[in-house]
Design a protein around this motif. Structure first.
Motif, PDB file in Angstrom:
ATOM      1  N   ASN A  42      -3.574 -60.862 -13.293  1.00 27.67           N
ATOM      2  CA  ASN A  42      -2.876 -60.384 -12.111  1.00 27.67           C
ATOM      3  C   ASN A  42      -3.719 -60.680 -10.871  1.00 27.67           C
ATOM      4  N   PRO A  43      -3.352 -61.686 -10.082  1.00 28.86           N
ATOM      5  CA  PRO A  43      -4.160 -62.047  -8.911  1.00 28.86           C
ATOM      6  C   PRO A  43      -4.140 -60.979  -7.812  1.00 28.86           C
ATOM      7  N   LYS A  44      -3.264 -59.985  -7.944  1.00 31.85           N
ATOM      8  CA  LYS A  44      -3.157 -58.940  -6.923  1.00 31.85           C
ATOM      9  C   LYS A  44      -3.929 -57.675  -7.297  1.00 31.85           C
ATOM     10  N   GLY A  45      -4.769 -57.757  -8.321  1.00 27.35           N
ATOM     11  CA  GLY A  45      -5.621 -56.624  -8.666  1.00 27.35           C
ATOM     12  C   GLY A  45      -6.558 -56.260  -7.522  1.00 27.35           C
ATOM     13  N   LYS A  46      -7.114 -55.053  -7.566  1.00 24.00           N
ATOM     14  CA  LYS A  46      -7.955 -54.560  -6.471  1.00 24.00           C
ATOM     15  C   LYS A  46      -9.409 -54.407  -6.943  1.00 24.00           C
ATOM     16  N   ARG A  47     -10.339 -54.433  -5.955  1.00 20.88           N
ATOM     17  CA  ARG A  47     -11.768 -54.372  -6.269  1.00 20.88           C
ATOM     18  C   ARG A  47     -12.520 -53.609  -5.178  1.00 20.88           C
ATOM     19  N   ASN A  48     -13.346 -52.667  -5.605  1.00 18.76           N
ATOM     20  CA  ASN A  48     -14.313 -52.028  -4.713  1.00 18.76           C
ATOM     21  C   ASN A  48     -15.711 -52.431  -5.146  1.00 18.76           C
ATOM     22  N   VAL A  49     -16.650 -52.387  -4.208  1.00 19.16           N
ATOM     23  CA  VAL A  49     -18.033 -52.763  -4.492  1.00 19.16           C
ATOM     24  C   VAL A  49     -18.929 -51.545  -4.263  1.00 19.16           C
ATOM     25  N   TYR A  50     -19.809 -51.288  -5.258  1.00 20.01           N
ATOM     26  CA  TYR A  50     -20.682 -50.120  -5.231  1.00 20.01           C
ATOM     27  C   TYR A  50     -22.139 -50.542  -5.432  1.00 20.01           C
ATOM     28  N   ASP A  51     -23.060 -49.658  -4.996  1.00 19.42           N
ATOM     29  CA  ASP A  51     -24.467 -49.873  -5.323  1.00 19.42           C
ATOM     30  C   ASP A  51     -24.765 -49.211  -6.663  1.00 19.42           C
ATOM     31  N   MET A  52     -26.015 -49.241  -7.095  1.00 14.25           N
ATOM     32  CA  MET A  52     -26.357 -48.729  -8.418  1.00 14.25           C
ATOM     33  C   MET A  52     -26.457 -47.197  -8.479  1.00 14.25           C
ATOM     34  N   ASN A  53     -26.209 -46.549  -7.370  1.00 14.37           N
ATOM     35  CA  ASN A  53     -26.057 -45.094  -7.364  1.00 14.37           C
ATOM     36  C   ASN A  53     -24.583 -44.699  -7.287  1.00 14.37           C
ATOM     37  N   TYR A  54     -23.746 -45.679  -7.484  1.00 13.93           N
ATOM     38  CA  TYR A  54     -22.286 -45.524  -7.423  1.00 13.93           C
ATOM     39  C   TYR A  54     -21.825 -45.052  -6.048  1.00 13.93           C
ATOM     40  N   ASN A  55     -22.491 -45.543  -5.028  1.00 15.02           N
ATOM     41  CA  ASN A  55     -22.051 -45.313  -3.657  1.00 15.02           C
ATOM     42  C   ASN A  55     -21.188 -46.494  -3.224  1.00 15.02           C
ATOM     43  N   LEU A  56     -19.997 -46.201  -2.729  1.00 17.05           N
ATOM     44  CA  LEU A  56     -19.120 -47.255  -2.243  1.00 17.05           C
ATOM     45  C   LEU A  56     -19.744 -47.949  -1.040  1.00 17.05           C
ATOM     46  N   ILE A  57     -19.744 -49.281  -1.050  1.00 13.48           N
ATOM     47  CA  ILE A  57     -20.237 -50.043   0.101  1.00 13.48           C
ATOM     48  C   ILE A  57     -19.042 -50.291   1.015  1.00 13.48           C
ATOM     49  N   GLU A  58     -18.931 -49.464   2.012  1.00 12.29           N
ATOM     50  CA  GLU A  58     -17.780 -49.501   2.908  1.00 12.29           C
ATOM     51  C   GLU A  58     -17.680 -50.848   3.618  1.00 12.29           C
ATOM     52  N   GLY A  59     -16.457 -51.377   3.652  1.00 10.66           N
ATOM     53  CA  GLY A  59     -16.191 -52.595   4.415  1.00 10.66           C
ATOM     54  C   GLY A  59     -16.513 -53.885   3.701  1.00 10.66           C
ATOM     55  N   LEU A  60     -17.149 -53.812   2.525  1.00  4.77           N
ATOM     56  CA  LEU A  60     -17.487 -55.038   1.805  1.00  4.77           C
ATOM     57  C   LEU A  60     -16.298 -55.474   0.946  1.00  4.77           C
TER      58      LEU A  60
END
Length: 222
Positions: A116-134
């Motif tokens: 599914n090319p329309k899947g979504k992705r968030n990026v986190y650091d190794m403390n599971y903090n969301l990297i906002e805007g990435l």
């Protein structure tokens, strides 16, 4: 690890009658060629055989120039189907055996198992903090819908162990009801073609790969 039910070099050799009621099929030599066999739902076996045998005749190297695919023997893998209300991919970007970024991905496969090319992705650091805007290749999703896995530290340890031999790779894991499953190891995320924004993150990720690492074998052209 997921259970492996069979390995095939020809889709016509698959004995569906001997397989469990639900199986996930994928190829070992390409990206996104997947299918779900469910005995309790309509399944077009002829179409499956035609599409997967066509895939077996392709050399993915010529599409992506990812050299590890060039000389691999194309095969079809029949694996355990992972049951989950919402299957989530945890993809660890590792550099010289150290996980440094995490992609959390949702809805990357359709019900029939296809990509599914329309899947979504968030990026986190190794403390599971969301990297906002990435944003890397896919749109972000609402982070509040998913919680940090309780055994997240164990997932990091597995990613460390699996990535140790390589200067850079992506280790993909699943976490279903607290049980961790291995997905795959990828050496060129997205074929190294996905857009990274903001642009400074593109340079930062590249700087994390040490080209002088002794794990990199340098070949001098003849």
């Amino acid at each position: 690890m997921t259970n492996l039910y069979g390995v095939y070099d020809d889709a016509k050799k698959i004995d569906f009658g001997s397989l469990p009621d639900k199986v996930f099929f994928k190829t070992n030599h390409a990206s996104g060629k997947n299918a779900v066999f469910d005995r309790n739902k309509p399944f077009d076996q002829k179409k499956f055989e035609r599409e997967f045998n066509f895939a077996l005749r392709q050399n993915y190297y010529w599409q992506s120039r990812e050299w590890n695919y060039k000389d691999i023997k194309p095969l079809i893998l029949a694996e355990q189907f992972l049951e989950s209300e919402r299957l989530v991919d945890y993809k660890f970007l590792c550099f010289d055996g150290e996980p440094r970024l995490l992609f959390v991905e949702t809805d990357i496969a359709r019900e029939d198992g296809t990509h599914n090319p329309k899947g979504k992705r968030n990026v986190y650091d190794m403390n599971y903090n969301l990297i906002e805007g990435l944003r890397i290749g896919r749109d972000n999703f609402d982070a509040s819908v998913l919680e940090k896995p309780k055994n997240f530290e164990t997932m990091i340890k597995y990613a460390e162990m699996l990535s140790q031999p390589f200067p850079h790779c992506r280790v993909d894991l699943y976490n279903i009801k607290g049980r961790i499953y291995f997905g795959e190891i990828t050496f060129y995320h997205g074929g190294a073609t996905q857009e990274i924004t903001p642009e400074e993150w593109d340079e930062r990720l590249g700087s994390w790969i040490d080209l002088n690492n002794n794990k990199i074998i340098k070949v001098t052209p003849e």
